[in-house]
Design an enzyme around this catalytic site. Structure first.
Site, PDB file in Angstrom:
ATOM      1  N   LYS A  81       7.013  31.799 -57.552  1.00 28.99           N
ATOM      2  CA  LYS A  81       6.018  32.719 -56.993  1.00 28.99           C
ATOM      3  C   LYS A  81       6.041  34.039 -57.757  1.00 28.99           C
ATOM      4  CE  LYS A  81       4.726  34.638 -52.425  1.00 28.99           C
ATOM      5  NZ  LYS A  81       5.187  34.800 -51.022  1.00 28.99           N
ATOM      6  N   SER A 156       1.465  33.899 -47.693  1.00 29.00           N
ATOM      7  CA  SER A 156       1.028  34.415 -48.969  1.00 29.00           C
ATOM      8  C   SER A 156       1.340  33.494 -50.149  1.00 29.00           C
ATOM      9  CB  SER A 156       1.683  35.781 -49.239  1.00 29.00           C
ATOM     10  OG  SER A 156       3.094  35.633 -49.339  1.00 29.00           O
ATOM     11  N   SER A 180       5.400  33.044 -45.021  1.00 24.72           N
ATOM     12  CA  SER A 180       4.711  32.735 -46.278  1.00 24.72           C
ATOM     13  C   SER A 180       5.253  31.560 -47.085  1.00 24.72           C
ATOM     14  CB  SER A 180       4.679  33.968 -47.178  1.00 24.72           C
ATOM     15  OG  SER A 180       3.800  34.912 -46.629  1.00 24.72           O
TER      16      SER A 180
HETATM   17  N1  GLN Z   1       1.142  36.278 -43.302  1.00 23.41           N
HETATM   18  C1  GLN Z   1       2.190  37.227 -43.025  1.00 23.41           C
HETATM   19  C2  GLN Z   1       1.750  38.597 -43.440  1.00 23.41           C
HETATM   20  O1  GLN Z   1       0.653  38.719 -43.830  1.00 23.41           O
HETATM   21  C3  GLN Z   1       3.444  36.804 -43.713  1.00 23.41           C
HETATM   22  C4  GLN Z   1       3.591  37.302 -45.095  1.00 23.41           C
HETATM   23  C5  GLN Z   1       4.832  36.818 -45.773  1.00 23.41           C
HETATM   24  O2  GLN Z   1       5.635  36.039 -45.229  1.00 23.41           O
HETATM   25  N2  GLN Z   1       5.044  37.308 -46.960  1.00 23.41           N
HETATM   26  O3  GLN Z   1       2.476  39.544 -43.382  1.00 23.41           O
END
Ligand code: GLN
EC number: 6.3.5.7
Length: 505
Positions: A81, A156, A180
């Protein structure tokens, strides 16, 4: 042409490499070819490192030929990532503000991957600074779900999940601050694990919320996640919150689980993470999986975690607060983009404002504003302080629940993959996707998502397993058992039911 090397698991590929049936150069080239064929449509990658990956592969092949003792995963390609820094390879975290930045060092987990001899195929797409649940907040365009290109791959880490789901990589690294790794795994029919907080080094991750961030594996099988987790995890003196203890035996737990026997294991179903807001097909697959666990000998009980109701609200104060502080370093002076004001004096403050105005996307700006507000004098106790208290209550809920059960379970996400664009203008609807994953981050406990079948819309559903901190082995035992039982029902992996992607030539 013999067998397609992109279709087999990382564990199977590792066996073939060890047996000398295939070379790492062949395996790496097969994945690079697959990326060339489908990534125009999927857009899982922001950067592909063909040459470096093939050079690592050739080096591993030579070392193997020389009889060197290699890591079990040596030669198996991996995707990383783009929030993880890689020396000499562009790292953007999905943001314009880091466009063109080439890190001078490797994250600890990248060092471990490199010293084990895994060719790094490239860097995967993500929501900007890991803020989002759909990868639509990337400054570099959407990633598409391999099950349906019109749908989101989760976020994400949608790039890592889509890369693994589309057979562009057998292994990938994700990061999970609120879900994410797990939510993208759920909506793409892959496996994703958020390890115990502090068990995988955060050194070299571009921080979103330092008290929540954790890197982990994204794969197609539970065993593959265990193999990768053991490689990247364990103590790192360069991370002040790293746990100075060895990991529990994860691969052994996955192998034990694969027998399909769960006698004596107590599984707690979290009352608060089902029902309203959950798609009927998601709940149906969840309950079928529970029946399978019961048939495997597990004892299924219902547990209540009353404060989970406030998890999302607490998270959206704590995360923006930490993020606003972490992102302050993007000031137009140190890294990446620098924009000077078009008129007036060029002061440091005005350069920062112009750089951030141009370099940050809407979601990042929204959260920085929220976070600085929540931390400001006069509001600190009311917002940030209260959220921290809720965090403690959630940790207590977990402690009470784990007194009644060895693992806790829930659907990973309330719905299957939604359509691209569907929630882009509605931040709250987007945030609600993480109701089931966020509690684990707030408490620091580990979680795994594995495919539980297809909902009524024909899209994958995720099943989440949670364990107490430092008991990540339980995720693998229960996850591998359920995977075995489900695959017996389906006659193979769920991903085999995904439509074939059209291949570009
Ligand atoms: N979707 C969550 C957010 O927007 C989780 C993000 C993540 O785990 N990096 O914060």
């Amino acid at each position: 042409m013999s067998e397609d090397l992109t279709r087999i698991s990382a564990a199977a590929l590792a066996d073939r490499l060890q047996a000398g049936d295939v070379s790492s150069v062949e395996a790496t080239r097969a994945h690079l070819d697959r990326i060339a064929a489908v990534d125009g449509a999927v857009h899982a990658f922001l950067h592909v490192s063909d040459e470096a990956a093939l050079a690592t592969a050739a080096d591993v092949d030579a070392r193997r030929a020389a009889g060197e003792d290699l890591h079990p995963l040596a030669g198996v390609p991996i995707a990383v990532k783009d929030v993880v820094v890689t020396r000499g390879v562009p790292t953007t975290a999905g943001s314009r503000i880091l466009e063109g930045w080439v890190p001078p060092y490797d994250a600890t987990l990248v060092e471990r991957i490199k010293s084990a001899g895994l060719p790094i195929l490239g860097k995967t797409n993500m929501d900007e600074f890991a803020m989002g649940s759909s990868t639509e907040h990337s400054a570099y365009g959407n990633t598409h779900n391999p099950w349906d290109l019109e749908r989101i791959p989760g976020g994400s880490g949608g790039g890592s999940a889509a890369a693994v789901g589309a057979y562009e990589a057998p292994l990938a690294i994700g990061t999970d601050t609120g879900g994410s790794i797990r939510q993208p795994a759920a909506v793409t029919g892959t496996v994703g694990v958020k390890p115990t907080y502090g068990s995988v080094s955060r050194y070299g991750l571009i921080a979103l919320a330092s008290s929540l961030d954790q890197a982990g594996p994204v794969t197609r099988t539970v065993l593959d996640s265990a193999l990768l987790h053991e490689l990247i995890g364990g103590h790192d003196p360069r991370d002040s919150t790293s746990i100075a203890e060895p990991l529990p035996p994860l691969v052994a737990a996955a192998r034990q689980g694969a027998s399909g026997d769960l006698s004596g294991v107590r599984v707690g179903v979290i009352t608060q993470l089902q029902g309203e807001g959950y798609q009927p097909g998601v709940l149906a697959r969840f309950h079928e999986s529970l029946e399978l666990l019961q048939r495997a000998g597990a004892e299924v009980v219902e547990v209540s975690c009353p404060h989970f109701e406030y998890a999302l609200a607490a998270y959206y104060l704590i995360l923006p607060a930490e993020a606003s502080s972490n992102l302050a370093k993007f000031d137009g002076m140190r890294f990446g983009l620098r924009v000077e004001p078009t008129q007036g004096p060029v002061t440091a403050e005005r350069v920062m404002a112009a750089t951030r105005g141009a370099g940050f996307g809407d979601e990042v700006k929204r959260r920085v504003i929220l976070g600085t507000y929540a931390l400001s004098a006069g509001y600190y106790d009311a917002y940030y302080g209260s959220a921290q208290k809720v965090r403690t209550l959630i940790q207590r809920d977990f402690a009470a629940a784990f007194a009644q059960a060895d693992v806790l379970v829930s659907p990973t996400a309330p719905t299957t993959a939604f359509k691209l664009g569907e929630k882009l203008d509605d931040p709250l609807a987007m945030y609600l996707n993480d109701v089931a994953t966020i509690p684990a981050n707030l408490a620091g406990v580990p979680g795994l998502s594995l495919p539980a079948g297809l909902s009524d819309d024909g899209l994958p559903v995720g099943f989440q397993v949670l364990a107490p901190a430092k008991a990540d082995d339980r995720l693998y035992r229960v996850g591998a058992a359920l995977e075995r039982l489900l695959e017996n029902e389906w006659g193979g992996p769920l991903l085999a039911q995904a439509p074939e992607l059209e291949v570009a030539r």
